[in-house]
Scaffold this active site. Structure first.
Site, PDB file in Angstrom:
ATOM      1  N   MET A   1     -70.435 -61.755  63.819  1.00 38.71           N
ATOM      2  CA  MET A   1     -68.975 -61.627  63.881  1.00 38.71           C
ATOM      3  C   MET A   1     -68.564 -61.185  65.272  1.00 38.71           C
ATOM      4  O   MET A   1     -69.132 -60.260  65.842  1.00 38.71           O
ATOM      5  CB  MET A   1     -68.488 -60.616  62.830  1.00 38.71           C
ATOM      6  CG  MET A   1     -67.001 -60.324  62.893  1.00 38.71           C
ATOM      7  SD  MET A   1     -65.987 -61.780  62.449  1.00 38.71           S
ATOM      8  CE  MET A   1     -64.470 -61.375  63.322  1.00 38.71           C
ATOM      9  N   GLU A   2     -67.491 -61.841  65.742  1.00 36.12           N
ATOM     10  CA  GLU A   2     -67.073 -61.681  67.141  1.00 36.12           C
ATOM     11  C   GLU A   2     -66.161 -60.490  67.377  1.00 36.12           C
ATOM     12  O   GLU A   2     -65.202 -60.591  68.152  1.00 36.12           O
ATOM     13  CB  GLU A   2     -66.368 -62.962  67.595  1.00 36.12           C
ATOM     14  CG  GLU A   2     -64.995 -63.244  66.940  1.00 36.12           C
ATOM     15  CD  GLU A   2     -65.051 -64.112  65.698  1.00 36.12           C
ATOM     16  OE1 GLU A   2     -66.104 -64.141  65.026  1.00 36.12           O
ATOM     17  OE2 GLU A   2     -64.029 -64.761  65.377  1.00 36.12           O
ATOM     18  N   ASN A   3     -66.432 -59.332  66.761  1.00 37.58           N
ATOM     19  CA  ASN A   3     -65.613 -58.157  67.084  1.00 37.58           C
ATOM     20  C   ASN A   3     -65.586 -57.982  68.603  1.00 37.58           C
ATOM     21  O   ASN A   3     -66.624 -58.061  69.251  1.00 37.58           O
ATOM     22  CB  ASN A   3     -66.229 -56.904  66.459  1.00 37.58           C
ATOM     23  CG  ASN A   3     -66.585 -57.109  65.002  1.00 37.58           C
ATOM     24  OD1 ASN A   3     -65.747 -57.506  64.212  1.00 37.58           O
ATOM     25  ND2 ASN A   3     -67.842 -56.882  64.660  1.00 37.58           N
TER      26      ASN A   3
ATOM     27  N   GLU B   1     -70.733 -66.273  69.446  1.00 37.59           N
ATOM     28  CA  GLU B   1     -69.905 -65.050  69.407  1.00 37.59           C
ATOM     29  C   GLU B   1     -69.354 -64.729  70.794  1.00 37.59           C
ATOM     30  O   GLU B   1     -68.212 -64.291  70.933  1.00 37.59           O
ATOM     31  CB  GLU B   1     -70.710 -63.870  68.865  1.00 37.59           C
ATOM     32  CG  GLU B   1     -71.344 -64.089  67.491  1.00 37.59           C
ATOM     33  CD  GLU B   1     -70.405 -64.655  66.444  1.00 37.59           C
ATOM     34  OE1 GLU B   1     -69.199 -64.360  66.494  1.00 37.59           O
ATOM     35  OE2 GLU B   1     -70.874 -65.419  65.568  1.00 37.59           O
TER      36      GLU B   1
ATOM     37  N   HIS C   1     -66.334 -66.675  71.607  1.00 38.63           N
ATOM     38  CA  HIS C   1     -65.155 -66.137  70.916  1.00 38.63           C
ATOM     39  C   HIS C   1     -64.466 -65.035  71.722  1.00 38.63           C
ATOM     40  O   HIS C   1     -63.293 -64.749  71.479  1.00 38.63           O
ATOM     41  CB  HIS C   1     -65.557 -65.526  69.577  1.00 38.63           C
ATOM     42  CG  HIS C   1     -65.565 -66.471  68.420  1.00 38.63           C
ATOM     43  ND1 HIS C   1     -64.537 -67.329  68.148  1.00 38.63           N
ATOM     44  CD2 HIS C   1     -66.480 -66.661  67.427  1.00 38.63           C
ATOM     45  CE1 HIS C   1     -64.821 -68.010  67.034  1.00 38.63           C
ATOM     46  NE2 HIS C   1     -65.993 -67.626  66.589  1.00 38.63           N
TER      47      HIS C   1
ATOM     48  N   GLU D   1     -63.283 -71.618  65.199  1.00 36.22           N
ATOM     49  CA  GLU D   1     -64.711 -71.788  64.914  1.00 36.22           C
ATOM     50  C   GLU D   1     -65.280 -73.047  65.556  1.00 36.22           C
ATOM     51  O   GLU D   1     -66.386 -73.047  66.083  1.00 36.22           O
ATOM     52  CB  GLU D   1     -64.955 -71.806  63.399  1.00 36.22           C
ATOM     53  CG  GLU D   1     -64.628 -70.491  62.714  1.00 36.22           C
ATOM     54  CD  GLU D   1     -65.304 -69.294  63.362  1.00 36.22           C
ATOM     55  OE1 GLU D   1     -66.265 -69.473  64.132  1.00 36.22           O
ATOM     56  OE2 GLU D   1     -64.852 -68.166  63.128  1.00 36.22           O
TER      57      GLU D   1
ATOM     58  N   GLY E   1     -73.738 -65.171  59.849  1.00 40.02           N
ATOM     59  CA  GLY E   1     -74.618 -65.100  61.002  1.00 40.02           C
ATOM     60  C   GLY E   1     -74.253 -63.893  61.860  1.00 40.02           C
ATOM     61  O   GLY E   1     -75.085 -63.042  62.158  1.00 40.02           O
TER      62      GLY E   1
END
Ligand SMILES: [Zn+2]
Length: 851
Positions: free
Chosen positions: A270-272, A303, A306, A325, A268
């Protein structure tokens, strides 16, 4: 030979030895289409001078290594994805100059060329251990550091990373240097680089702690869709920041917040840190139902959560990946309900997301939420819907257990105590125990360290006047996973109003269930309701059963139950009973046909027709199947024609009808919709719906030249993926052969194209054509883990198996393979799960046969 593996023990040893002062990462993205130049300068200290350790780098051509000014020979020091570092000093400088490879699997630095206009787009995806495919790292979450990226790229590219994007410094020949400031302290897996000819728009969030710049990015060919949705996603982002800064009582830690919609993305999002990547299908070109937007909102908020839980405070090792998660999942639904227009998001969660947790938890491969991830291979095996959906459901139960105020007080303290550092689950538990005054260790033991789902069923006797003489809740568990748990649950009594137009809740009690049998004294003397609903309000994670009267009430009038969450629980209970061979598939299909037309929950409308299709095609007794599939097809036609013009129901039922189409009447109608000779008021036959209709015709062998014709007008990557799926759906040996080659054998097929083919390949009704692919599948399971990479291998092994061939002989053959195969554990796991699906189908078919 560690290969690309890394054990928890190795990581702990390295963390005890090192502190990583800084990374400087020089990347040159102008050296070619296959590789890029990567030079990493790592400054780190060592607590035991003289010691030996290693750095990580995967799939690189290493040109030069120097440690503290001394050259090291790459041919001896770089082996097996590691660089050995001997004779460390108290303070060290490591420089590694290498060429790394662009990926087409969505792992590492993915390179994509848009077929519409030839423009180039790159993005990184590093979780779990893939930063080491782009630069030299100490690849483990607890060796946090600051990262300075310096990128050479075409001067007209957008370059985005965790720190704000700098102005380009021209280098001549159309190139420029983009020199970023150092990042905040963070783990390698949330660093990021997104580069290419992206379109950029900027907005801001003005919050109580100051201004946060909000960037949004997408491919040039998607600009109109970003512009169309921009106001909505910016508003959602602002709502999220306002909510989370208050909830967590901690200012957003990473300065700016960019959201980048990127192509061929595996998950879906990504929490960069400060540079979130999302799959660009979330900027849809065609009409989508509300459930799609509800889910997109959940992803955006997941996200964002996070940024605090995961990025600011990070797990020490991947043992706590579940917590990372699960927390983000719980927080995003909580935020949707409290801060956005999606106020019934927990209903959607019950109708869709939570179901994936139940399914996974009943597989033979199930595992405790808190899995023992002793190495990276174990992480690959255990990263699934137990991690996300079950974990979030159990956190929801924990919130019910300790109370929301104490839960929030605990996490606020936790963020303050561990900001920019690492922690373990026990640290969070201690914070929650302190805030709530409740002992939680034993709670954690029974919920997090044991696997499996409990079933709660009512047990009662009635007095002559129809009141409960006795009512109890019986708790059971699968014999392989026998843990009984403490559950905080609601119990609802629903009865018909006088006009029989509405099922009204007449009584609700909340109570703790413990052990095998819990007497519910509060409801003794209460008149037996038409529908007795355990776990009303969906506080706990458990399967529930309906007694006979309640089941009959559901079939007659589920749609007249006003509360959407209560309906979701009944939908879930009847689906569970069907899957567990306690309710015939035929009854489930009738229940859906009778009630789905009035369902209002967005996820209920979207998901439940898909479960009924499975019931009709897979769980029906072979002797009833043809009739039931016809009944399903015709029922969908009636639903599609009766649905309100332009409604989500109309779109969903048309899609489902096309998917179920087998009769001449249905196929002619589908073709007519495509050709414009048939119309439905309010239904726009837009590009994605056209592809759905074409795929339905293709599956029936009636596509003709439509696939190639459509590709002539839809030249996008999405068009190519849909076309590949439509080809794979055809009942034609040659088409199946080619689809198999592309999805399973050809490692150069892009990840998202392979996924489209995989999902379209096994079609109900094509059993004869699919029969040879059982052996093909089993033989592929031996090799694809190596040949396709983790992500592509997972998708293909999960979804391409022809489950509709379910038979005793198939069970025997797969069991025999499992007994003798030496395929890698993660590959074997998927084979085991498909076997479990086959066995479940056989039992359900027997139940339906006995109807
Ligand atoms: Zn996440």
């Amino acid at each position: 030979m560690p290969g690309t593996n890394l054990t928890r023990d190795e990581a702990a040893t390295r963390a005890a030895l090192l502190d990583v002062t800084s990374y400087t990462i020089d990347l040159d993205l102008t050296t070619g289409e296959k590789t890029f130049a990567s030079t990493t300068t790592l400054e780190f200290s060592c607590r035991e001078p003289g010691a030996t350790t290693f750095a990580d780098l995967v799939g690189a051509t290493v040109h030069e290594i120097t440690l503290n000014g001394e050259s090291i020979d790459p041919t001896t020091a770089y082996a097996d994805s590691r660089i050995t570092l001997e004779g460390l000093q108290a303070e060290n400088t490591l420089v590694v100059r290498a060429d790394c490879t662009y990926s087409h699997t969505g792992e590492g630095l993915h390179r994509f060329v848009d077929p519409v206009d030839g423009r180039v787009y790159l993005y990184s995806q590093f979780e779990v251990p893939d930063a080491r495919r782009v630069f030299t790292t100490f690849e483990q979450p607890d060796l946090k550091s600051v990262f300075t990226f310096r990128v050479v790229a075409p001067e007209d590219w957008k370059i985005v990373s965790n720190a704000p994007s700098p102005a380009p410094q021209p280098l001549g020949e159309g190139k420029a240097l983009f020199a970023f400031e150092p990042t905040e302290r963070m783990s390698t897996y949330i660093t990021a680089l997104i580069a290419g000819e992206y379109h950029e728009v900027q907005d801001t969030y003005e919050g109580k702690h100051g201004t946060i710049p909000l960037g949004h990015y997408c491919r040039q060919s998607l600009v109109e869709y970003l512009e169309r949705d921009r106001a909505e996603i910016v508003a959602l982002t602002r709502q999220g920041f306002e909510f989370f800064e208050e909830l967590f009582d901690f200012p957003y830690p990473f300065g700016k917040y960019d959201q980048l919609y990127v192509p061929e993305y595996n998950m879906g999002a990504m929490e960069n840190a400060g540079a979130v990547t999302l799959r660009d299908e979330y900027l849809p070109r065609s009409r989508q139902p509300r459930s799609f937007y509800e889910f997109r909102a959940a992803v955006i908020l997941h996200e964002m959560a996070h940024m605090w839980f995961g990025d600011l405070v990070t797990m020490k090792w991947w043992d706590d990946l579940w917590l990372n998660e699960s927390f983000a999942e719980w927080a995003c639904y909580h935020a949707e309900v409290e801060a956005t227009e999606y106020t019934d998001a927990w209903t959607g969660f019950a109708n869709a997301r939570k179901q994936t947790g139940y399914r996974q938890d009943q597989m033979p491969s199930t595992h405790p939420i808190a899995a023992d991830n002793h190495d990276l291979h174990a992480v690959e095996v255990n990263f699934d819907m137990i991690t996300y959906a079950k974990g979030a459901s159990v956190l929801k139960q924990l919130v019910a257990w300790v109370g929301i105020e104490d839960f929030i007080a605990g996490i606020r303290q936790y963020f303050k105590d561990f900001a920019f550092g690492n922690s373990e689950f026990t640290d969070l538990l201690a914070a929650l125990e302190k805030a709530s005054g409740r002992e939680l260790t034993s709670w954690a033991q029974e919920w997090l360290q044991t696997a499996g789902v409990n079933t709660l069923a009512p047990e009662f006797s009635l007095a002559a006047d129809g009141t409960y003489e006795r009512l109890a809740v019986r708790q059971t568990a699968h014999p392989d996973w026998p843990t009984l748990r403490r559950h905080r649950i609601g119990i609802g009594c629903y009865s018909w109003n006088a006009e029989r137009t509405s099922l009204v809740r007449t009584r609700y009690v909340e109570t703790d269930v413990e052990g095998e049998l819990t007497e519910i004294a509060e409801l003794v003397g209460e008149t037996q309701p038409d529908l007795l609903l355990l776990n009303d309000a969906d506080l706990t994670y458990a399967k529930i059963r309906l007694d006979e009267r309640s089941r009959a009430t559901a079939i007659e009038g589920l749609s007249r139950l006003d509360d959407s969450l209560a309906r979701a629980l009944v939908w879930g209970a009847t689906w569970d009973m069907t899957r567990d061979a306690e309710m015939p598939a035929t009854d489930y299909v009738e229940l859906v046909l009778a009630n789905i037309g009035q369902e209002t929950d967005a996820w209920g409308v979207s998901r439940i027709p898909a479960t009924a299709a499975t019931a009709a095609t897979l769980y029906s007794a072979p002797e009833h199947r043809d009739a039931l599939r016809t009944r399903w097809e015709q029922g969908l036609r009636e639903l599609a024609l009766a649905a309100e013009a332009g409604s989500d129901q109309q779109l969903t039922f048309v899609r489902a009808y096309a998917g179920a189409a087998r009769s001449e009447e249905a196929l002619t109608w589908v073709a007519g919709l495509l050709d414009g000779t048939e119309t439905l008021e309010g239904l726009a036959v837009d590009q994605d719906l056209r592809w759905s209709l074409i795929t339905s015709l293709a599956a029936a062998g009636r596509a003709g030249s439509r696939i190639e014709d459509e590709l002539g007008t839809d030249t996008t990557i999405s068009g190519q993926e849909h076309a590949a799926a439509a080809r794979a759906a055809q009942p034609d040996a040659e088409a199946k052969h080619e689809a198999w080659r592309l999805a399973v054998l050809d490692s150069s097929t892009p990840n998202e194209t392979a996924r489209s083919i995989t999902l379209a390949f096994p079609r109900a009704g094509q059993e004869e054509l699919l029969a040879p692919y059982v052996e093909e599948y089993l033989s592929a399971a031996e090799t694809v883990w190596e040949s396709l990479g983790t992500h592509r291998a997972s998708v293909v092994l999960d979804y391409i198996f022809p489950v509709t061939l379910a038979s005793d002989a198939l069970v025997t053959r797969v069991r025999e393979w499992l007994d003798t195969s030496e395929a890698p554990a993660p590959a074997k796991r998927f084979v085991q799960e498909n076997l479990a699906d086959v066995e479940r189908a056989l039992a359900a078919q027997a139940c339906d046969a006995a109807r």
